[in-house]
Design an enzyme around this catalytic site. Structure first.
Site, short mmCIF file in Angstrom:
data_model
loop_
_atom_site.label_atom_id
_atom_site.label_comp_id
_atom_site.label_asym_id
_atom_site.label_seq_id
_atom_site.Cartn_x
_atom_site.Cartn_y
_atom_site.Cartn_z
N HIS A 284 38.11 39.14 45.40
CA HIS A 284 39.15 38.71 45.45
C HIS A 284 39.23 37.09 45.63
O HIS A 284 39.17 36.24 45.41
CB HIS A 284 40.44 38.95 46.30
CG HIS A 284 41.11 40.04 45.57
ND1 HIS A 284 41.80 40.67 46.24
CD2 HIS A 284 40.81 40.70 44.47
CE1 HIS A 284 42.53 41.33 45.50
NE2 HIS A 284 41.80 42.12 44.44
N ASN B 231 46.46 40.61 48.30
CA ASN B 231 45.24 40.78 49.57
C ASN B 231 45.65 41.23 50.90
O ASN B 231 45.16 41.56 51.89
CB ASN B 231 44.65 39.00 50.11
CG ASN B 231 43.87 38.83 48.57
OD1 ASN B 231 43.41 39.51 47.92
ND2 ASN B 231 44.20 37.27 48.73
N HIS C 29 35.20 50.30 40.16
CA HIS C 29 36.99 51.66 41.08
C HIS C 29 35.92 52.45 41.29
O HIS C 29 36.98 53.62 41.56
CB HIS C 29 37.75 50.76 39.73
CG HIS C 29 38.46 49.93 39.95
ND1 HIS C 29 39.69 49.55 39.23
CD2 HIS C 29 38.40 48.93 41.04
CE1 HIS C 29 40.58 48.53 40.07
NE2 HIS C 29 39.39 48.11 40.99
N PRO D 155 43.56 39.24 39.04
CA PRO D 155 43.93 39.78 37.09
C PRO D 155 45.11 41.26 38.75
O PRO D 155 44.90 41.54 39.37
CB PRO D 155 42.89 41.11 36.94
CG PRO D 155 42.13 40.58 37.72
CD PRO D 155 42.34 39.52 38.66
N ARG E 240 35.58 44.90 47.18
CA ARG E 240 37.04 44.09 46.45
C ARG E 240 37.26 42.11 47.43
O ARG E 240 37.82 41.37 46.77
CB ARG E 240 37.83 44.82 47.37
CG ARG E 240 39.46 44.51 46.67
CD ARG E 240 40.55 45.14 45.98
NE ARG E 240 41.79 44.92 46.06
CZ ARG E 240 43.00 45.38 46.50
NH1 ARG E 240 42.91 45.36 47.74
NH2 ARG E 240 44.04 44.48 45.72
C1 HEM Z 1 39.16 44.49 36.37
C2 HEM Z 1 40.50 44.05 37.31
C3 HEM Z 1 41.08 44.57 38.44
C4 HEM Z 1 42.42 44.49 38.71
C5 HEM Z 1 43.58 44.78 38.19
C6 HEM Z 1 42.26 45.41 40.02
C7 HEM Z 1 43.18 45.84 40.73
C8 HEM Z 1 42.83 46.95 42.42
C9 HEM Z 1 43.99 47.65 42.79
C10 HEM Z 1 45.32 47.19 42.23
C11 HEM Z 1 43.86 47.86 43.47
C12 HEM Z 1 44.44 48.85 45.01
C13 HEM Z 1 44.68 48.06 46.04
C14 HEM Z 1 45.14 48.65 46.86
O1 HEM Z 1 46.48 49.68 45.90
O2 HEM Z 1 45.78 48.96 48.52
C15 HEM Z 1 42.10 47.71 43.53
C16 HEM Z 1 40.97 48.47 44.48
C17 HEM Z 1 39.97 48.65 44.59
N1 HEM Z 1 39.58 47.36 43.35
FE1 HEM Z 1 40.02 46.16 42.47
N2 HEM Z 1 40.65 45.22 40.24
C18 HEM Z 1 39.81 44.65 39.22
C19 HEM Z 1 38.86 44.64 39.36
C20 HEM Z 1 38.13 44.73 40.14
C21 HEM Z 1 36.69 45.17 40.86
C22 HEM Z 1 36.04 43.43 39.68
C23 HEM Z 1 36.01 45.03 41.73
C24 HEM Z 1 34.38 44.40 42.12
C25 HEM Z 1 33.89 44.79 41.57
C26 HEM Z 1 37.58 45.48 42.08
C27 HEM Z 1 37.09 46.07 43.06
C28 HEM Z 1 38.18 47.32 44.06
C29 HEM Z 1 37.32 48.26 45.02
C30 HEM Z 1 35.96 48.39 45.84
C31 HEM Z 1 38.90 48.67 45.41
C32 HEM Z 1 38.75 49.93 46.84
C33 HEM Z 1 39.56 48.74 47.79
C34 HEM Z 1 39.63 49.69 49.34
O3 HEM Z 1 39.12 51.17 49.17
O4 HEM Z 1 39.64 48.77 50.36
N3 HEM Z 1 37.93 45.31 41.85
N4 HEM Z 1 41.86 47.43 42.43
#
Ligand code: HEM
Length: 316
Positions: free
Chosen positions: A63, A91, A188, A158, A59
């Site tokens: 970002h 972040n 995700h 996003p 992530r």
């Molecule tokens: C398409 C638009 C995207 C949105 C709106 C989005 C939004 C989010 C949100 C809101 C979270 C949870 C954060 C939290 O509550 O702590 C999250 C977690 C995560 N996102 Fe996305 N995301 C997007 C795309 C991506 C992309 C492109 C990747 C990587 C290729 C990604 C990888 C991750 C990962 C691995 C987590 C888990 C992080 C953790 O466990 O520390 N996301 N994302």
């Protein structure tokens, strides 16, 4: 002739807008041949003791790339009056920055001043996917680190409440397609989300509906249990999918069942093109892996920086 002039002008304009330099797989072959294994070891060591590290690093790289390109601007600390990206709202839940510091320390000892923090992050993201059972790929390298990081610019990321046209716009502004959007959203399959990221879907959704109708009622019920309105622990939340440390295509199967966690996940069913891709990736692990690799290379090639930082948290 006319086309030549147009092309030349375009190249000239682009060279002012964004620094053009090409990335290559063998970039450090001569200057720092051990670079990839130093990064891989740092990621592996950290992931052994903390299973949340791979998701965090994946992530973090996303970002980084979506704000000012993949230039490690996300790694800079706030300083004086300048609040850095790291401290911007989306972040604050990023973590595991210490893994990048560990890798950088090893790299500075082996080949000082050579490997950029942006490249370390791109490699660490790939290593994280591999460690989670996902595909591997050659990471093009040669990124430079940026000197600017502003918390205010994290509004460009996003949001989980985005609909399909907002998502499409956010990705296309960075040269990424609908296919990239669907494939990269597959990130995700790893990690954890706090309640705040999906809270608007499970209570007071709109004036007529309490719960987002695109969410399966059983998921809504369990999320309401995990995220009580009163006395909610600060770190309350849920894993992104039940196999949250394994890089697989479960994410897409869940979306087809109405069990995507965010509006932005479930929105991938809103138009035929992205819905078709969700179906394809849900039914074929291999199609997902291949598409993910292609799109990761594309996303991680959005360049932006100027220098090779000595310390990933501060500009030179
Ligand atoms: C398409 C638009 C995207 C949105 C709106 C989005 C939004 C989010 C949100 C809101 C979270 C949870 C954060 C939290 O509550 O702590 C999250 C977690 C995560 N996102 Fe996305 N995301 C997007 C795309 C991506 C992309 C492109 C990747 C990587 C290729 C990604 C990888 C991750 C990962 C691995 C987590 C888990 C992080 C953790 O466990 O520390 N996301 N994302």
């Amino acid at each position: 002739m006319a086309i030549g002039v147009v092309l030349f002008s375009l190249i000239l304009v682009l060279s002012f807008v964004s620094p053009i330099y090409s990335l290559s797989s063998n970039y450090y072959d001569k200057t720092c041949p051990g670079a990839e294994s130093i990064v891989a070891n740092a990621v592996k060591n950290a992931a052994t003791t903390d299973k949340t590290v791979p998701a965090a690093l994946l992530r973090m790289h996303f970002h980084d790339c979506f704000v000012r390109g993949c230039d490690a601007s996300v790694l800079l600390n706030s300083k004086g009056n300048n609040k850095a990206e790291k401290d911007g709202p989306p972040n604050v839940s990023l973590h595991a920055f210490y893994v990048i510091d560990d890798a950088k320390k090893g790299l500075e000892a082996a080949c000082p001043g050579v490997v950029s923090c942006a490249d370390i992050l791109a490699l660490a993201a790939r290593d994280s996917v591999v460690l989670s059972g996902g595909p591997t790929w050659d990471v093009p390298k040669g990124r430079k680190d940026g000197r600017t990081s502003k918390a205010s610019e994290t509004t460009q990321l996003p949001a989980p409440v985005f609909n399909i046209s907002q998502l499409q716009q956010s990705f296309s502004q960075r040269g990424l397609s609908m296919e990239d959007l669907v494939a990269l959203s597959g990130g995700h399959t790893l990690g954890f989300s706090h309640c705040s990221s999906f809270a608007s879907r499970i209570r007071n959704f709109n004036t007529t509906q309490d719960i987002d109708p695109s969410m399966h009622p059983s998921l809504a019920a369990s999320l309401r249990g995990v995220c009580p309105t009163k006395n909610r622990p600060k770190n309350a939340g849920t894993t992104m999918d039940p196999s949250s440390t394994t890089f697989d295509n479960t994410y897409y199967r869940l979306i087809l069942q109405g069990k995507g966690l965010f509006s932005s996940d479930q929105a991938l069913l809103a138009v035929p093109k992205t819905k078709g891709l969700v179906e394809k990736f849900a039914s074929s692990h291999k199609e997902f892996m291949d598409a993910f690799v292609k799109s990761m290379i594309k996303m991680s090639s959005i360049t932006g920086g100027q220098e090779v930082r000595k310390d990933c948290r501060v500009v030179n």
